[in-house]
Design a protein around this motif. Sequence first.
Motif, PDB file in Angstrom:
ATOM      1  N   GLY A 127      45.653  37.234  43.077  1.00  0.00           N
ATOM      2  CA  GLY A 127      46.093  38.308  43.966  1.00  0.00           C
ATOM      3  C   GLY A 127      47.369  38.978  43.501  1.00  0.00           C
ATOM      4  N   ILE A 128      48.315  38.181  42.982  1.00  0.00           N
ATOM      5  CA  ILE A 128      49.578  38.753  42.503  1.00  0.00           C
ATOM      6  C   ILE A 128      49.328  39.712  41.351  1.00  0.00           C
ATOM      7  N   ASN A 129      48.571  39.279  40.365  1.00  0.00           N
ATOM      8  CA  ASN A 129      48.322  40.132  39.198  1.00  0.00           C
ATOM      9  C   ASN A 129      47.461  41.338  39.557  1.00  0.00           C
ATOM     10  N   MET A 130      46.494  41.137  40.427  1.00  0.00           N
ATOM     11  CA  MET A 130      45.690  42.260  40.883  1.00  0.00           C
ATOM     12  C   MET A 130      46.552  43.238  41.680  1.00  0.00           C
ATOM     13  N   GLY A 131      47.475  42.705  42.477  1.00  0.00           N
ATOM     14  CA  GLY A 131      48.362  43.560  43.259  1.00  0.00           C
ATOM     15  C   GLY A 131      49.284  44.393  42.393  1.00  0.00           C
ATOM     16  N   LEU A 132      49.786  43.806  41.309  1.00  0.00           N
ATOM     17  CA  LEU A 132      50.624  44.563  40.379  1.00  0.00           C
ATOM     18  C   LEU A 132      49.820  45.693  39.740  1.00  0.00           C
ATOM     19  N   ALA A 133      48.601  45.386  39.307  1.00  0.00           N
ATOM     20  CA  ALA A 133      47.734  46.413  38.730  1.00  0.00           C
ATOM     21  C   ALA A 133      47.416  47.488  39.769  1.00  0.00           C
ATOM     22  N   PHE A 134      47.166  47.062  41.000  1.00  0.00           N
ATOM     23  CA  PHE A 134      46.820  47.987  42.085  1.00  0.00           C
ATOM     24  C   PHE A 134      47.965  48.960  42.358  1.00  0.00           C
ATOM     25  N   GLN A 135      49.205  48.450  42.444  1.00  0.00           N
ATOM     26  CA  GLN A 135      50.333  49.324  42.760  1.00  0.00           C
ATOM     27  C   GLN A 135      50.662  50.263  41.605  1.00  0.00           C
ATOM     28  N   LEU A 136      50.558  49.768  40.386  1.00  0.00           N
ATOM     29  CA  LEU A 136      50.746  50.634  39.223  1.00  0.00           C
ATOM     30  C   LEU A 136      49.730  51.777  39.244  1.00  0.00           C
ATOM     31  N   LYS A 137      48.498  51.442  39.612  1.00  0.00           N
ATOM     32  CA  LYS A 137      47.453  52.467  39.709  1.00  0.00           C
ATOM     33  C   LYS A 137      47.766  53.436  40.837  1.00  0.00           C
ATOM     34  N   ASP A 138      48.263  52.921  41.963  1.00  0.00           N
ATOM     35  CA  ASP A 138      48.602  53.769  43.098  1.00  0.00           C
ATOM     36  C   ASP A 138      49.698  54.761  42.718  1.00  0.00           C
ATOM     37  N   ASP A 139      50.701  54.283  41.998  1.00  0.00           N
ATOM     38  CA  ASP A 139      51.788  55.161  41.550  1.00  0.00           C
ATOM     39  C   ASP A 139      51.268  56.208  40.571  1.00  0.00           C
ATOM     40  N   LEU A 140      50.331  55.815  39.738  1.00  0.00           N
ATOM     41  CA  LEU A 140      49.733  56.752  38.788  1.00  0.00           C
ATOM     42  C   LEU A 140      48.941  57.830  39.529  1.00  0.00           C
ATOM     43  N   LEU A 141      48.170  57.404  40.549  1.00  0.00           N
ATOM     44  CA  LEU A 141      47.368  58.354  41.313  1.00  0.00           C
ATOM     45  C   LEU A 141      48.236  59.289  42.157  1.00  0.00           C
ATOM     46  N   GLU A 143      47.721  51.164  30.215  1.00  0.00           N
ATOM     47  CA  GLU A 143      47.720  49.964  29.366  1.00  0.00           C
ATOM     48  C   GLU A 143      48.281  48.760  30.122  1.00  0.00           C
ATOM     49  N   LEU A 144      49.363  48.984  30.867  1.00  0.00           N
ATOM     50  CA  LEU A 144      49.957  47.889  31.640  1.00  0.00           C
ATOM     51  C   LEU A 144      49.038  47.481  32.793  1.00  0.00           C
ATOM     52  N   ILE A 145      48.386  48.449  33.403  1.00  0.00           N
ATOM     53  CA  ILE A 145      47.415  48.143  34.461  1.00  0.00           C
ATOM     54  C   ILE A 145      46.332  47.218  33.920  1.00  0.00           C
ATOM     55  N   ARG A 146      45.822  47.536  32.744  1.00  0.00           N
ATOM     56  CA  ARG A 146      44.785  46.708  32.124  1.00  0.00           C
ATOM     57  C   ARG A 146      45.313  45.302  31.824  1.00  0.00           C
ATOM     58  N   GLU A 147      46.573  45.204  31.429  1.00  0.00           N
ATOM     59  CA  GLU A 147      47.163  43.898  31.109  1.00  0.00           C
ATOM     60  C   GLU A 147      47.190  43.000  32.349  1.00  0.00           C
ATOM     61  N   TYR A 148      47.616  43.561  33.481  1.00  0.00           N
ATOM     62  CA  TYR A 148      47.651  42.764  34.706  1.00  0.00           C
ATOM     63  C   TYR A 148      46.251  42.466  35.225  1.00  0.00           C
ATOM     64  N   LYS A 183      56.706  44.006  47.315  1.00  0.00           N
ATOM     65  CA  LYS A 183      56.272  45.003  48.306  1.00  0.00           C
ATOM     66  C   LYS A 183      54.759  45.039  48.481  1.00  0.00           C
ATOM     67  N   THR A 184      54.014  44.796  47.420  1.00  0.00           N
ATOM     68  CA  THR A 184      52.564  44.968  47.462  1.00  0.00           C
ATOM     69  C   THR A 184      51.783  43.707  47.131  1.00  0.00           C
ATOM     70  N   ALA A 185      52.128  43.067  46.000  1.00  0.00           N
ATOM     71  CA  ALA A 185      51.260  42.018  45.463  1.00  0.00           C
ATOM     72  C   ALA A 185      51.232  40.753  46.318  1.00  0.00           C
TER      73      ALA A 185
END
Length: 325
Positions: free
Chosen positions: A201-215, A287-292, A171-173
């Motif tokens: 881009g894929i890994n940044m996108g995963l981190a980005f969406q996880l952050k978006d869900d957190l926010l 923690e998962l955001i940092r991993e991606y 959906k995002t990455a």
Amino acid sequence: MSPLYSLEEILDIVNTQIKGIRFTQKPASLFEPINYILSLGGKRIRPALALMACNLYRNNIAAAIPVAMGVEVFHNFTLLHDDLMDRADQRRGKPTVHVKWSDNTAILSGDAMLIEAYKEICKVDRRYLEPVLNLFSVTASEICCGQQYDMEFEKRMDVTIPEYLEMIRLKTAVLLGCALKEGAMVAGAFEDDMKLLYDFGINMGLAFQLKDDLLDVYGNPETFGKKTGGDILCNKKTFLLINALADPTAKDELYSWIEKKEFDEAEKIAAVTAIYDRLGLRAKSEELIREYYDKSVACLGKVSVSDDRKEVLFALAEDLINRNV
């Protein structure tokens, strides 16, 4: 080799180009909502990535403008339809298209917007048109798959973390990966570099969406651009909710809120957020955001251009995962 554009300069180029896209065709009622949603602003991350990827290899980034505009128009088309499906009433602090006009307008103007995205993409140099169109089409299809999974997950109580991560990858990455790869593609980059930039881009996108869900739970609605708690209200299966449902101490309380048809919205948001707090899920998500994020910068580090030319992309990745808005 210079000039190397800063992020601010890239965004200025992007915003100038977007302002230059005005749909004046008739009927105006079909195209006015497209102009409206493009005028609402946003981070413009995807078009910026296309131009920055091109700038890794070329001083002149004009070759990537059609990719940047196509990707941004497409992204905003998905937002228009997503808002309708999610029944969201705000986008970037303004009424969503289906609220300002109607559901039918959101559907049809979205369809027209998708076509306009392809028309932008088709402006790329003919030498690269076939591979650019192929990747763009695959990506567009993947994003539809991701949205379908997202909707299906709302009705399921057994969604797993791997399923969720695959959903947000689609959906995002993938669109971030597409923007980067196509920006590099029209600059004549090597295949290995294009793959590394796609994976970045894929890994940044995963981190980005996880952050978006957190926010969506913990962000400030005045700066986030939409109301917080929306995912909680519609029982969206995010990393936070899936983990909470897997905890036996929280499952029954969560089920009771999920099954309620009538409830006070603020009370539900507060109750579910309190469960997340008790289970320490904010820290687990971070923690998962940092991993991606770490995976993404590792891919970028291997791209075969000098580190100074990659500084802007490194900085953007860091800003995306550290943002509070």
